[in-house]
Design an enzyme around this catalytic site. Structure first.
Site, mmCIF file in Angstrom:
data_model
loop_
_atom_site.group_PDB
_atom_site.id
_atom_site.type_symbol
_atom_site.label_atom_id
_atom_site.label_comp_id
_atom_site.label_asym_id
_atom_site.label_seq_id
_atom_site.Cartn_x
_atom_site.Cartn_y
_atom_site.Cartn_z
ATOM 1 N N CYS A 158 0.710 -1.305 0.201
ATOM 2 C CA CYS A 158 -0.345 0.228 0.349
ATOM 3 C C CYS A 158 1.011 1.349 0.008
ATOM 4 O O CYS A 158 1.855 1.184 0.571
ATOM 5 C CB CYS A 158 -0.865 0.109 1.059
ATOM 6 S SG CYS A 158 -1.840 1.550 1.377
ATOM 7 N N CYS A 173 0.417 3.340 3.414
ATOM 8 C CA CYS A 173 1.133 2.473 4.251
ATOM 9 C C CYS A 173 3.062 2.689 3.897
ATOM 10 O O CYS A 173 3.617 3.141 5.707
ATOM 11 C CB CYS A 173 0.796 1.348 4.153
ATOM 12 S SG CYS A 173 -1.101 0.716 5.342
ATOM 13 N N HIS A 175 -3.937 0.816 8.239
ATOM 14 C CA HIS A 175 -4.665 0.935 7.297
ATOM 15 C C HIS A 175 -6.095 0.222 6.803
ATOM 16 O O HIS A 175 -6.779 -1.065 7.118
ATOM 17 C CB HIS A 175 -4.473 -0.238 6.519
ATOM 18 C CG HIS A 175 -4.610 -0.623 5.328
ATOM 19 N ND1 HIS A 175 -3.599 0.031 3.675
ATOM 20 C CD2 HIS A 175 -5.052 -1.242 4.287
ATOM 21 C CE1 HIS A 175 -4.371 -0.333 2.825
ATOM 22 N NE2 HIS A 175 -5.584 -1.012 2.848
ATOM 23 N N HIS A 226 -5.999 3.780 0.666
ATOM 24 C CA HIS A 226 -5.572 3.497 1.966
ATOM 25 C C HIS A 226 -6.255 4.543 2.041
ATOM 26 O O HIS A 226 -6.373 6.143 1.348
ATOM 27 C CB HIS A 226 -4.348 3.914 1.962
ATOM 28 C CG HIS A 226 -4.004 4.034 3.907
ATOM 29 N ND1 HIS A 226 -3.211 2.995 4.280
ATOM 30 C CD2 HIS A 226 -4.117 5.109 4.486
ATOM 31 C CE1 HIS A 226 -2.624 3.646 5.123
ATOM 32 N NE2 HIS A 226 -3.624 4.828 5.751
ATOM 33 N N HIS A 270 -7.860 8.342 2.714
ATOM 34 C CA HIS A 270 -7.581 9.992 2.909
ATOM 35 C C HIS A 270 -8.262 10.678 2.514
ATOM 36 O O HIS A 270 -9.346 10.476 1.516
ATOM 37 C CB HIS A 270 -6.364 9.399 1.235
ATOM 38 C CG HIS A 270 -6.625 9.209 0.167
ATOM 39 N ND1 HIS A 270 -7.310 8.243 0.099
ATOM 40 C CD2 HIS A 270 -6.789 10.157 -0.446
ATOM 41 C CE1 HIS A 270 -6.666 8.125 -1.262
ATOM 42 N NE2 HIS A 270 -6.936 8.819 -1.673
HETATM 43 P P1 5GP Z 1 -7.462 9.726 -5.005
HETATM 44 O O1 5GP Z 1 -7.744 9.916 -6.186
HETATM 45 O O2 5GP Z 1 -7.134 8.440 -4.573
HETATM 46 O O3 5GP Z 1 -8.771 10.280 -4.399
HETATM 47 O O4 5GP Z 1 -6.213 10.385 -4.052
HETATM 48 C C1 5GP Z 1 -5.059 9.789 -4.505
HETATM 49 C C2 5GP Z 1 -3.815 11.594 -4.150
HETATM 50 O O5 5GP Z 1 -2.600 10.403 -3.879
HETATM 51 C C3 5GP Z 1 -3.958 12.096 -5.530
HETATM 52 O O6 5GP Z 1 -4.527 13.175 -5.344
HETATM 53 C C4 5GP Z 1 -2.315 11.936 -5.519
HETATM 54 O O7 5GP Z 1 -1.787 13.114 -6.425
HETATM 55 C C5 5GP Z 1 -2.025 11.156 -4.798
HETATM 56 N N1 5GP Z 1 -0.373 10.332 -4.912
HETATM 57 C C6 5GP Z 1 -0.179 9.561 -5.452
HETATM 58 N N2 5GP Z 1 0.650 9.221 -5.216
HETATM 59 C C7 5GP Z 1 1.429 9.983 -4.164
HETATM 60 C C8 5GP Z 1 2.641 10.333 -3.906
HETATM 61 O O8 5GP Z 1 3.678 8.949 -4.295
HETATM 62 N N3 5GP Z 1 3.760 10.821 -2.708
HETATM 63 C C9 5GP Z 1 2.135 11.839 -2.595
HETATM 64 N N4 5GP Z 1 2.303 12.714 -1.531
HETATM 65 N N5 5GP Z 1 0.632 11.776 -3.433
HETATM 66 C C10 5GP Z 1 0.422 11.050 -4.025
HETATM 67 ZN ZN ZN Z 2 -2.641 1.293 3.629
#
Ligand code: 5GP
Ligand code: ZN
Length: 113
Positions: A3, A6, A45, A97, A99
């Site tokens: 993950c 994680c 998680h 995960h 967020h």
């Molecule tokens: P989701 O699309 O799941 O709602 O949001 C995931 C978020 O994680 C996205 O806004 C993406 O830019 C961010 N993200 C993906 N990989 C990384 C990473 O390796 N580091 C950081 N700081 N953010 C990440």
């Molecule tokens: Zn996780």
């Protein structure tokens, strides 16, 4: 478990930390969608909003109690901001995960995402 978040929490993948306590971790989004774009995650998680239960929801309440402090620290408390969590396929959740996105620093679109 393989993950991404994680690994970020464990420090195996670097991140720009803005908050950490016993239960949660907040860091800057790598691809910001607003001048301020921070993600806050539980250290435990939980895969997403769809996996919150009575048993694990204490950490979610904790996260929501911390968000105003983070907003203050980031200078967006008074102007207002948005808290978003994408869920599953149709919600375009790319990291499984739990967020919460904290977005602010400008007048955001009046659309929901
Ligand atoms: P989701 O699309 O799941 O709602 O949001 C995931 C978020 O994680 C996205 O806004 C993406 O830019 C961010 N993200 C993906 N990989 C990384 C990473 O390796 N580091 C950081 N700081 N953010 C990440
Ligand atoms: Zn996780």
């Amino acid at each position: 478990m393989d993950c991404l978040f994680c690994k970020i929490i464990a420090g195996e993948i670097p991140s720009a930390k803005v908050w950490e306590d016993e239960y949660c971790y907040a860091f800057k989004d790598i691809a910001p969608q607003a001048p301020v774009h921070v993600l806050i995650v539980p250290k435990e998680h939980i895969s997403g909003v769809d996996c919150i239960t009575v048993k694990n929801s204490t950490v979610v309440a904790h996260i929501f109690s911390v968000i105003p402090w983070i907003a203050a620290e980031l200078g967006i408390r008074d102007g207002g901001y948005r808290v978003v969590s994408n869920v599953g396929e149709n919600g375009c959740q790319s990291v499984r995960h739990l967020h919460f996105h904290i977005l602010g620093g400008e007048k955001l679109s009046d659309r929901m995402a």
